[in-house]
Design a protein around this motif. Sequence first.
Motif, PDB file in Angstrom:
ATOM      1  N   ARG A  38      32.131  46.775  -8.247  1.00 32.10           N
ATOM      2  CA  ARG A  38      32.401  47.067  -6.830  1.00 32.10           C
ATOM      3  C   ARG A  38      33.368  48.227  -6.591  1.00 32.10           C
ATOM      4  NH1 ARG A  38      37.502  44.649  -5.895  1.00 32.10           N
ATOM      5  NH2 ARG A  38      37.384  45.057  -3.657  1.00 32.10           N
ATOM      6  N   ASN A  39      34.232  48.510  -7.551  1.00 31.59           N
ATOM      7  CA  ASN A  39      35.234  49.557  -7.309  1.00 31.59           C
ATOM      8  C   ASN A  39      34.708  50.965  -7.519  1.00 31.59           C
ATOM      9  OD1 ASN A  39      37.424  48.165  -6.381  1.00 31.59           O
ATOM     10  ND2 ASN A  39      38.058  47.541  -8.443  1.00 31.59           N
ATOM     11  N   VAL A  48      27.687  47.734  -3.916  1.00 31.10           N
ATOM     12  CA  VAL A  48      28.221  46.956  -2.792  1.00 31.10           C
ATOM     13  C   VAL A  48      27.093  46.738  -1.780  1.00 31.10           C
ATOM     14  CG1 VAL A  48      30.619  47.696  -3.067  1.00 31.10           C
ATOM     15  CG2 VAL A  48      29.056  49.076  -1.679  1.00 31.10           C
ATOM     16  N   SER A  52      28.538  45.810   6.180  1.00 29.64           N
ATOM     17  CA  SER A  52      29.663  45.685   7.115  1.00 29.64           C
ATOM     18  C   SER A  52      29.351  45.985   8.592  1.00 29.64           C
ATOM     19  CB  SER A  52      30.849  46.523   6.646  1.00 29.64           C
ATOM     20  OG  SER A  52      30.445  47.835   6.360  1.00 29.64           O
ATOM     21  N   LYS A  80      34.122  36.565  -6.471  1.00 29.66           N
ATOM     22  CA  LYS A  80      34.746  37.818  -6.030  1.00 29.66           C
ATOM     23  C   LYS A  80      34.096  38.311  -4.730  1.00 29.66           C
ATOM     24  CE  LYS A  80      37.646  41.035  -6.336  1.00 29.66           C
ATOM     25  NZ  LYS A  80      39.051  40.672  -6.080  1.00 29.66           N
ATOM     26  N   GLU A  83      35.182  36.215  -1.838  1.00 28.58           N
ATOM     27  CA  GLU A  83      36.561  36.541  -1.435  1.00 28.58           C
ATOM     28  C   GLU A  83      36.609  37.816  -0.603  1.00 28.58           C
ATOM     29  OE1 GLU A  83      38.770  34.585  -5.295  1.00 28.58           O
ATOM     30  OE2 GLU A  83      39.013  36.727  -4.903  1.00 28.58           O
ATOM     31  N   GLU A  84      35.790  38.782  -0.977  1.00 25.92           N
ATOM     32  CA  GLU A  84      35.800  40.033  -0.200  1.00 25.92           C
ATOM     33  C   GLU A  84      35.276  39.796   1.217  1.00 25.92           C
ATOM     34  OE1 GLU A  84      37.249  42.974  -1.155  1.00 25.92           O
ATOM     35  OE2 GLU A  84      37.873  41.764  -2.859  1.00 25.92           O
ATOM     36  N   TRP A  87      37.991  38.474   3.134  1.00 27.66           N
ATOM     37  CA  TRP A  87      39.060  39.386   3.558  1.00 27.66           C
ATOM     38  C   TRP A  87      38.902  39.668   5.044  1.00 27.66           C
ATOM     39  CZ3 TRP A  87      43.627  41.446   2.401  1.00 27.66           C
ATOM     40  CH2 TRP A  87      44.068  41.455   1.081  1.00 27.66           C
ATOM     41  N   ASN A 152      34.687  51.097   0.095  1.00 23.32           N
ATOM     42  CA  ASN A 152      36.050  50.570   0.239  1.00 23.32           C
ATOM     43  C   ASN A 152      37.081  51.405  -0.534  1.00 23.32           C
ATOM     44  OD1 ASN A 152      38.036  48.476   0.993  1.00 23.32           O
ATOM     45  ND2 ASN A 152      38.064  48.079  -1.197  1.00 23.32           N
ATOM     46  N   SER A 188      40.154  44.517  10.648  1.00 30.41           N
ATOM     47  CA  SER A 188      39.985  45.030   9.269  1.00 30.41           C
ATOM     48  C   SER A 188      40.518  46.448   9.150  1.00 30.41           C
ATOM     49  CB  SER A 188      38.505  45.026   8.872  1.00 30.41           C
ATOM     50  OG  SER A 188      38.033  43.720   8.763  1.00 30.41           O
ATOM     51  N   SER A 192      44.099  47.162   7.386  1.00 31.49           N
ATOM     52  CA  SER A 192      43.932  47.823   6.080  1.00 31.49           C
ATOM     53  C   SER A 192      44.775  49.101   6.016  1.00 31.49           C
ATOM     54  CB  SER A 192      42.468  48.185   5.826  1.00 31.49           C
ATOM     55  OG  SER A 192      41.690  47.027   5.708  1.00 31.49           O
TER      56      SER A 192
END
Length: 421
Positions: A38-39, A48, A52, A80, A83-84, A87, A152, A188, A192
């Motif tokens: 994901r990063n 991803v 959104s 994971k 959890e995202e 967020w 992200n 968000s 953020s």
Amino acid sequence: MNQQPLDSVQEFWSPARSTALHRLDQFLNAVPEYAKLRNYDMGSDSAVSRLSPWIRHRLITEKEVVAAVCAKFSYNEVEKFIEEVCWRTYWKGWLEQHPAVWSVFKRQRLTQRPEMSAEAYSIYRSAIEGRTGIDAFDAWNAELVQTGYLHNHARMWYASIWIFTLKLPWALGADWFHVNLLDGDPASNTLSWRWVAGLHTQGKHYLARADNIEKYSRGMFNPVGQLNEEACPLTEQESIPTLALRHCEDDDSARLPSLSCSPAGLLILEDDLSLELSGLAEVPFNAIACFQCREIHREYRFSDAVLAFKEGAVRDAARRASAHWNLAVHNESVDNWVAAVCRWAVREHLKAVRIIRPSVGPWRDRMPALKSALGRHGILLLEHRRSWDSLHWPYANKGFYSFKRGLRDRFTSAGIFAAQA
Ligand SMILES: Cc1cc2nc3c(=O)[nH]c(=O)nc-3n(C[C@H](O)[C@H](O)[C@H](O)COP(=O)(O)OP(=O)(O)OC[C@H]3O[C@@H](n4cnc5c(N)ncnc54)[C@H](O)[C@@H]3O)c2cc1C
């Protein structure tokens, strides 16, 4: 990084619930790999979901996304990703309990530009026009403006460079994101930006580093020597009080259909666009309307792409509501939103107007005026909250790690997935 032709961009971000469901379905098999990949920002090849904009407007809900993932995989395999998704729930719940942050943002986005020195203003212009000379930053800015979306990690790098290298005010950066992101969200986004600045978890900021950008852009960018990698976190004078969550009737409360407020109208708001899938689905309505609010659109100066997404999404919601309740839906774009809603409610002889209460942001800002204007005509405004929000928001008053500790138990208690060994 993601330079697609404009019509394919618009087609990809089609503002319909059916598109969101299709995208979720296509993405499901990739969820177990999400934690590992994901990063990495690899443009349209990133691992991803890019769900959104639809989740933001609740064309599809967090609950549906989590339930779909849990139906296919064990919780541990997809933790994971869940959890995202949460967020977002956390940020929404946190802002509900700290609405002063939204007021600070609203004030600063208006006051900070005129207060800038000529030099700072020129850096600001170069940032939003993508002429800073920092290739990575300028490319993300172009991607933001062209597609209305950023990965992200690119958002984190962009915000960090804005605040710590270009030394621009965080609120102006948050404003720039808010008006250009298709998923631009008061919670968000604002929170953020504050998290990157070191204002959310005080003293803990996010510093973009050239080697991290090089690694996670797979060598696309390497702004070595161009970034301030030593900056200290921001501090602020404002004190941010914590407020108790306001009681609000759950949308799926069993009492809803029997509440005797008839004739009743349903008012669709841009923040929640799948009402036929809320607890309100069983309530009989005499009239349904959605009024798009040109005042809000003008106040925040949303980009054309954002406006087109919002307008399309509202039309999609109106179509589905019309089919579900078998009623024509009044859909109009208006200047004076409160007056238009009142005129509609009076014309339809309503005793009550029901809404899913919008969370802190431009729509919530209009609720007191709407309530009192309807009240002057003897019409009740009945506000409901999604049971998902009622379940999680009470735990969103501290840091994310304390919020996420109870996630799994809360899902089990709400029957979102069966407890797994
Ligand atoms: C400076 C900054 C500004 C941001 N502004 C917004 C915003 O205005 N609106 C918005 O929805 N998100 C915002 N985010 C959070 C996050 O970047 C996006 O939600 C995510 O990139 C959306 O891409 P995706 O759908 O592919 O996410 P995925 O990684 O596929 O995640 C699935 C869903 O989980 C939620 N999610 C994932 N990560 C986060 C996160 N860190 N915070 C909140 N929700 C998350 C989103 O609803 C997302 O669609 C921001 C992050 C930063 C650092």
